[in-house]
Design a protein around this motif. Structure first.
Motif, PDB file in Angstrom:
ATOM      1  N   LEU A   3       0.833  -1.202   0.000  1.00 55.49           N
ATOM      2  CA  LEU A   3       0.000   0.000   0.000  1.00 55.49           C
ATOM      3  C   LEU A   3       0.863   1.246   0.000  1.00 55.49           C
ATOM      4  O   LEU A   3       1.927   1.273   0.606  1.00 55.49           O
ATOM      5  CB  LEU A   3      -0.894   0.026   1.245  1.00 55.49           C
ATOM      6  CG  LEU A   3      -1.937  -1.075   1.347  1.00 55.49           C
ATOM      7  CD1 LEU A   3      -2.639  -0.973   2.685  1.00 55.49           C
ATOM      8  CD2 LEU A   3      -2.950  -0.975   0.229  1.00 55.49           C
ATOM      9  N   GLN A   4       0.413   2.272  -0.658  1.00 58.59           N
ATOM     10  CA  GLN A   4       1.069   3.565  -0.589  1.00 58.59           C
ATOM     11  C   GLN A   4       0.826   4.134   0.806  1.00 58.59           C
ATOM     12  O   GLN A   4      -0.173   3.827   1.446  1.00 58.59           O
ATOM     13  CB  GLN A   4       0.501   4.529  -1.639  1.00 58.59           C
ATOM     14  CG  GLN A   4       0.759   4.092  -3.059  1.00 58.59           C
ATOM     15  CD  GLN A   4       2.237   4.139  -3.406  1.00 58.59           C
ATOM     16  OE1 GLN A   4       2.966   4.981  -2.896  1.00 58.59           O
ATOM     17  NE2 GLN A   4       2.678   3.222  -4.230  1.00 58.59           N
ATOM     18  N   CYS A   6      -0.095   7.044   1.812  1.00 59.24           N
ATOM     19  CA  CYS A   6      -1.318   7.826   1.964  1.00 59.24           C
ATOM     20  C   CYS A   6      -2.532   6.907   2.073  1.00 59.24           C
ATOM     21  O   CYS A   6      -3.501   7.223   2.735  1.00 59.24           O
ATOM     22  CB  CYS A   6      -1.473   8.840   0.838  1.00 59.24           C
ATOM     23  SG  CYS A   6      -1.400   8.130  -0.798  1.00 59.24           S
ATOM     24  N   ASP A   7      -2.489   5.721   1.413  1.00 60.67           N
ATOM     25  CA  ASP A   7      -3.564   4.748   1.548  1.00 60.67           C
ATOM     26  C   ASP A   7      -3.629   4.220   2.976  1.00 60.67           C
ATOM     27  O   ASP A   7      -4.709   3.977   3.505  1.00 60.67           O
ATOM     28  CB  ASP A   7      -3.367   3.577   0.578  1.00 60.67           C
ATOM     29  CG  ASP A   7      -3.517   3.990  -0.878  1.00 60.67           C
ATOM     30  OD1 ASP A   7      -4.152   5.036  -1.133  1.00 60.67           O
ATOM     31  OD2 ASP A   7      -2.990   3.277  -1.748  1.00 60.67           O
ATOM     32  N   SER A  10      -5.376   6.798   5.110  1.00 59.09           N
ATOM     33  CA  SER A  10      -6.814   6.763   4.839  1.00 59.09           C
ATOM     34  C   SER A  10      -7.468   5.569   5.519  1.00 59.09           C
ATOM     35  O   SER A  10      -8.547   5.693   6.095  1.00 59.09           O
ATOM     36  CB  SER A  10      -7.077   6.705   3.334  1.00 59.09           C
ATOM     37  OG  SER A  10      -6.611   7.867   2.710  1.00 59.09           O
ATOM     38  N   GLU A  11      -6.822   4.408   5.434  1.00 59.10           N
ATOM     39  CA  GLU A  11      -7.374   3.210   6.074  1.00 59.10           C
ATOM     40  C   GLU A  11      -7.439   3.363   7.590  1.00 59.10           C
ATOM     41  O   GLU A  11      -8.314   2.797   8.234  1.00 59.10           O
ATOM     42  CB  GLU A  11      -6.545   1.980   5.719  1.00 59.10           C
ATOM     43  CG  GLU A  11      -6.775   1.490   4.312  1.00 59.10           C
ATOM     44  CD  GLU A  11      -6.006   0.223   4.006  1.00 59.10           C
ATOM     45  OE1 GLU A  11      -5.368  -0.332   4.922  1.00 59.10           O
ATOM     46  OE2 GLU A  11      -6.052  -0.205   2.849  1.00 59.10           O
TER      47      GLU A  11
END
Length: 102
Positions: A3-4, A6-7, A10-11
């Motif tokens: 995952l990046q 920033c992801d 968000s998660e």
């Protein structure tokens, strides 16, 4: 699947602000350290619903690489009530300041 960063934020329910990103770059605090602070840091509440996550020596997870532990120790992340990451900084003595505020 990788995952990046920033992801990952968000998660976790957090969103970076422009101010946060500027301070993070200025102070050389990596995303990995911010994630550690949000996951393992001691949580303090400020006025207005803001939260401060402080990652001291005692909050560092076991088995963490020594170089990462040195970089992470003393990191604080300020999060608004809506989950926006406001700012981040390093201050190894910050827990003493927070104790007096409670």
């Amino acid at each position: 699947m990788v995952l990046q960063q920033c992801d990952v934020f968000s998660e976790m329910g957090f969103q970076k602000t422009v101010h946060f990103e500027r301070r993070q770059v200025q102070r050389g605090i990596r995303d990995q350290v911010v994630i550690l602070a949000l996951k393992f840091g001691r949580r303090f509440y400020e006025k207005g619903g803001d939260r401060v996550f402080f990652l001291g020596r005692r909050q560092l997870p076991q088995g963490i690489a020594p170089q990462l532990a040195d970089r992470a120790q003393g990191t604080a992340v300020v999060v608004s009530a809506d989950g926006s990451l406001i700012t981040t900084f390093r201050n190894p003595d910050f827990s003493k300041t927070l104790r007096h505020r409670q």
